[in-house]
Design an enzyme around this catalytic site. Structure first.
Site, PDB file in Angstrom:
ATOM      1  N   ARG A   1      60.167  33.662  74.970  1.00 44.55           N
ATOM      2  CA  ARG A   1      61.536  34.166  75.007  1.00 44.55           C
ATOM      3  C   ARG A   1      62.195  33.715  76.304  1.00 44.55           C
ATOM      4  O   ARG A   1      61.558  33.688  77.365  1.00 44.55           O
ATOM      5  CB  ARG A   1      61.561  35.698  74.910  1.00 44.55           C
ATOM      6  CG  ARG A   1      61.215  36.239  73.518  1.00 44.55           C
ATOM      7  CD  ARG A   1      62.304  35.947  72.504  1.00 44.55           C
ATOM      8  NE  ARG A   1      62.011  36.480  71.185  1.00 44.55           N
ATOM      9  CZ  ARG A   1      61.423  35.791  70.206  1.00 44.55           C
ATOM     10  NH1 ARG A   1      61.043  34.541  70.413  1.00 44.55           N
ATOM     11  NH2 ARG A   1      61.230  36.336  69.013  1.00 44.55           N
ATOM     12  N   GLU A  36      71.228  32.533  73.217  1.00 45.92           N
ATOM     13  CA  GLU A  36      71.118  31.458  72.241  1.00 45.92           C
ATOM     14  C   GLU A  36      72.135  31.653  71.122  1.00 45.92           C
ATOM     15  O   GLU A  36      72.180  32.751  70.535  1.00 45.92           O
ATOM     16  CB  GLU A  36      69.697  31.400  71.670  1.00 45.92           C
ATOM     17  CG  GLU A  36      68.667  31.085  72.733  1.00 45.92           C
ATOM     18  CD  GLU A  36      67.231  31.166  72.233  1.00 45.92           C
ATOM     19  OE1 GLU A  36      66.351  30.695  72.940  1.00 45.92           O
ATOM     20  OE2 GLU A  36      67.005  31.739  71.122  1.00 45.92           O
ATOM     21  N   HIS A  77      65.258  25.821  70.546  1.00 44.04           N
ATOM     22  CA  HIS A  77      64.493  26.870  69.858  1.00 44.04           C
ATOM     23  C   HIS A  77      63.942  26.363  68.526  1.00 44.04           C
ATOM     24  O   HIS A  77      64.143  26.966  67.466  1.00 44.04           O
ATOM     25  CB  HIS A  77      65.362  28.108  69.649  1.00 44.04           C
ATOM     26  CG  HIS A  77      64.549  29.365  69.500  1.00 44.04           C
ATOM     27  ND1 HIS A  77      64.935  30.582  70.010  1.00 44.04           N
ATOM     28  CD2 HIS A  77      63.351  29.593  68.905  1.00 44.04           C
ATOM     29  CE1 HIS A  77      64.019  31.498  69.727  1.00 44.04           C
ATOM     30  NE2 HIS A  77      63.043  30.913  69.047  1.00 44.04           N
TER      31      HIS A  77
END
Length: 313
Positions: free
Chosen positions: A234, A263, A288
């Site tokens: 994370r 994000e 990601h």
């Protein structure tokens, strides 16, 4: 049963929803959904599928027909769980779908970094080998993984899988104890020892109040100047401003990030700005996608279908 998928665009268009469709009478999919669109779109929904759309207490109270929330992810922080329970709405998530994908990402990045593969491919494309006076053109060279120490922070299924593959490469695995632990468990090392000794640090811990900003100016300074940091966990575990300072001042050698604290990030995020303005060349940043192999995404969706099937039964 009517099912509403609020953010299908968080998955590749190559992913099949057939297993979900076979379990329900009606599946309505939206590419993305803003917060003020949720209630209108879900008024008749028995089941909601959400990856990242937030379902707050205020929203849930206005959806009397809702029976089940399927989170198409492992993290459950986008749903008000106490509110759902009080309203009699079941909530389930999925886990274990991305292990292969994340591990493959970690080692593909690590191998690219230590083997300099792109650099050596470019050397030939640029004619350096063809013009070399000897049979090989070394360029910037390469390093072996064997013998290097990898520090694993977060030793769940992902951390264990990364450790297993690292051992196959001949790396020495250092499993970090929790940062504030008073007792070191068997086969683990203190958090500080791992930071000080590891050639590679790979993060696989959840983001909690205890781990937020875990990698900051103080902890980054403990790492080897030659160390590589990889974060597929994370974004908030790493303090971006402190990391930027560490990269600019060669406090660590390189960072590979697949996650950021926000994000999608803003265009003026300090790390992105530094990268695009060529202020640093020791950062690799991806969007990601470590979890997101086609197989991993399909596995996740099929697990959502299984959750719906189990609920219906």
């Amino acid at each position: 049963m009517q099912v509403v998928f609020l953010d299908q665009q968080t998955f590749s268009p190559k992913i099949s929803l057939d297993n979900i469709e076979s379990e329900v009478s009606n599946l309505i999919c939206y590419a993305t959904t803003t917060q003020d669109q949720v209630i209108e779109r879900c008024m008749s929904a028995d089941i909601i599928i959400t990856n990242k759309v937030i379902l707050s207490k205020e929203i849930l109270k206005q959806l009397p027909q809702l029976k089940l929330i399927c989170i198409a992810a492992t993290g459950m922080n986008n749903v008000d769980l106490p509110a759902a329970e009080a309203l009699g709405v079941s909530v389930n998530n999925v886990s274990g779908y991305s292990q292969n994908s994340v591990c493959q990402y970690v080692f593909s990045q690590m191998l690219e970094y230590f083997s300099n593969t792109s650099h050596h491919n470019n050397n030939t494309q640029q004619g350096h080998w063809q013009n070399s006076p000897t049979f090989c053109f070394h360029g910037e060279g390469s390093q072996e993984l064997a013998g290097k120490k990898i520090g694993i922070i977060g030793y769940g299924n992902l951390g264990k899988s990364v450790a297993s593959i690292a051992q196959a490469f001949g790396m020495e695995v250092l499993i970090a104890e929790r940062p504030y632990a008073t007792k070191i468990r068997e086969n683990r090392h203190s958090f500080i020892h791992v930071l000080q000794q590891a050639d590679v640090i790979s993060l696989h811990c959840p983001q909690t109040p205890e781990t937020e900003n875990l990698l900051n100016s103080k902890t980054l300074a403990l790492m080897k100047t030659s160390a590589l940091l990889i974060n597929t966990a994370r974004g908030g575990i790493v303090n971006s401003h402190d990391l930027l300072h560490a990269l600019k001042n060669n406090i660590i050698s390189h960072a590979i990030l697949d996650v950021l604290e926000q994000e999608p990030p803003s265009a003026n995020h300090p790390l992105i700005s530094a990268l695009t303005n060529n202020e640093i060349n020791n950062l690799s940043l991806t969007a990601h996608i470590a979890w997101a192999s086609i197989e991993s995404q399909q596995r996740l969706i099929d697990l959502v279908a299984s959750n719906i099937q189990n609920f219906m039964k």
